[in-house]
Scaffold this active site. Structure first.
Site, short mmCIF file in Angstrom:
data_model
loop_
_atom_site.label_atom_id
_atom_site.label_comp_id
_atom_site.label_asym_id
_atom_site.label_seq_id
_atom_site.Cartn_x
_atom_site.Cartn_y
_atom_site.Cartn_z
N SER A 198 -3.04 -7.70 2.69
CA SER A 198 -3.48 -7.52 4.08
C SER A 198 -3.97 -8.85 4.64
O SER A 198 -3.67 -9.20 5.79
CB SER A 198 -4.61 -6.49 4.15
OG SER A 198 -4.15 -5.23 3.77
N LYS A 247 -17.52 -6.88 7.42
CA LYS A 247 -16.29 -7.58 7.78
C LYS A 247 -15.97 -7.39 9.26
O LYS A 247 -16.25 -6.34 9.81
CB LYS A 247 -15.12 -7.01 6.97
CG LYS A 247 -14.96 -7.61 5.60
CD LYS A 247 -13.61 -7.14 5.05
CE LYS A 247 -13.53 -7.30 3.55
NZ LYS A 247 -12.38 -6.58 3.01
N HIS A 278 0.84 -1.21 0.00
CA HIS A 278 0.00 0.00 0.00
C HIS A 278 0.87 1.25 0.00
O HIS A 278 0.62 2.21 -0.73
CB HIS A 278 -0.88 0.05 1.26
CG HIS A 278 -1.98 -0.96 1.32
ND1 HIS A 278 -2.20 -1.74 2.43
CD2 HIS A 278 -2.93 -1.31 0.43
CE1 HIS A 278 -3.25 -2.53 2.21
NE2 HIS A 278 -3.71 -2.29 1.01
N ARG A 301 -1.31 -6.67 -8.49
CA ARG A 301 -0.20 -7.56 -8.13
C ARG A 301 -0.11 -8.74 -9.09
O ARG A 301 0.96 -9.13 -9.51
CB ARG A 301 -0.39 -8.08 -6.70
CG ARG A 301 -0.20 -7.05 -5.63
CD ARG A 301 -0.82 -7.46 -4.34
NE ARG A 301 -2.28 -7.43 -4.43
CZ ARG A 301 -3.10 -7.51 -3.41
NH1 ARG A 301 -2.65 -7.68 -2.20
NH2 ARG A 301 -4.39 -7.45 -3.59
P1 ADP Z 1 -9.62 -3.91 -1.05
O1 ADP Z 1 -10.40 -4.72 -0.06
O2 ADP Z 1 -10.40 -2.75 -1.62
O3 ADP Z 1 -8.92 -4.70 -2.11
P2 ADP Z 1 -7.01 -3.51 0.13
O4 ADP Z 1 -6.68 -2.68 1.32
O5 ADP Z 1 -6.76 -4.96 0.21
O6 ADP Z 1 -8.54 -3.18 -0.15
O7 ADP Z 1 -6.27 -2.95 -1.14
C1 ADP Z 1 -6.37 -1.59 -1.53
C2 ADP Z 1 -5.63 -1.38 -2.84
O8 ADP Z 1 -4.24 -1.58 -2.62
C3 ADP Z 1 -6.03 -2.35 -3.95
O9 ADP Z 1 -6.01 -1.66 -5.19
C4 ADP Z 1 -4.95 -3.37 -3.94
O10 ADP Z 1 -4.78 -3.95 -5.21
C5 ADP Z 1 -3.76 -2.49 -3.58
N1 ADP Z 1 -2.71 -3.30 -2.98
C6 ADP Z 1 -2.80 -4.09 -1.89
N2 ADP Z 1 -1.62 -4.71 -1.64
C7 ADP Z 1 -0.78 -4.29 -2.61
C8 ADP Z 1 0.58 -4.58 -2.94
N3 ADP Z 1 1.29 -5.45 -2.23
N4 ADP Z 1 1.13 -3.98 -4.01
C9 ADP Z 1 0.41 -3.11 -4.75
N5 ADP Z 1 -0.89 -2.81 -4.52
C10 ADP Z 1 -1.47 -3.38 -3.46
#
Ligand code: ADP
Length: 158
Positions: free
Chosen positions: A128, A41, A17, A90
């Site tokens: 996450s 959630k 992130h 990713r």
């Molecule tokens: P969501 O539940 O909306 O997917 P996340 O917090 O999991 O929320 O992810 C938010 C954004 O960050 C998404 O666009 C996700 O693809 C991106 N993201 C999460 N982890 C990574 C990572 N390791 N590298 C690049 N982008 C990431």
């Protein structure tokens, strides 16, 4: 002024992130991190904790603000006067997940383009949900999250 929204759950914030936030902040005049309030959630960190963590991590990044939102993403985008939804990719699994979302969001508001940044290779394995799972079973997540998050995770365990 070009504003982008970077929406997500951020539960917890990972180095992946942060990479996107740093890169996004370079591309836009204003980057609004939108923490999704998802009542269905059961979160690991509360919304307040996530806001606090993200605010601490982005302190000094002038273009970046941290906000919460519920309901439709496009409504939040409009409220923030943004023209871009920033998302990370990713893997091809991310692509499959993101494609219909981006198409639906465009249908709902064609003034909001979804823009994808491909993850840096060293972060592409980090999610996450993965962090939470590894942490719950006692695995090492130090390399995957910012230090503040690591400390907070350890506090939760006590
Ligand atoms: P969501 O539940 O909306 O997917 P996340 O917090 O999991 O929320 O992810 C938010 C954004 O960050 C998404 O666009 C996700 O693809 C991106 N993201 C999460 N982890 C990574 C990572 N390791 N590298 C690049 N982008 C990431």
């Amino acid at each position: 002024m070009r504003t982008a929204v970077f929406p997500g759950s951020f539960d917890p914030v990972t180095n992946g992130h942060m990479d996107l936030i740093r890169r996004g902040a370079k591309l836009f005049d204003r980057l609004v991190i939108g923490v999704l309030v998802n009542i269905e959630k059961t979160p690991f960190f509360t919304i307040e904790e996530r806001i606090e963590i993200l605010s601490a991590l982005t302190k000094g990044m002038e273009q970046v603000t941290v906000k919460t939102f519920g309901g439709l993403l496009v409504d939040f985008v409009e409220k923030e006067n943004a023209s871009v939804i920033l998302r990370g990719l990713r893997t091809v699994q991310d692509f499959s997940y993101e494609q219909p979302l981006a198409q639906a969001n465009y249908k709902l508001n064609e003034h909001a383009e979804t823009l994808f940044l491909i993850s840096e290779p060293e972060y592409s394995y980090i999610s996450s949900s993965g962090v939470k799972e590894i942490f719950r079973f006692g695995g090492e997540v130090r390399e995957m999250v910012p230090d503040i998050v690591y400390e907070k995770l350890k506090e939760k365990n006590h």
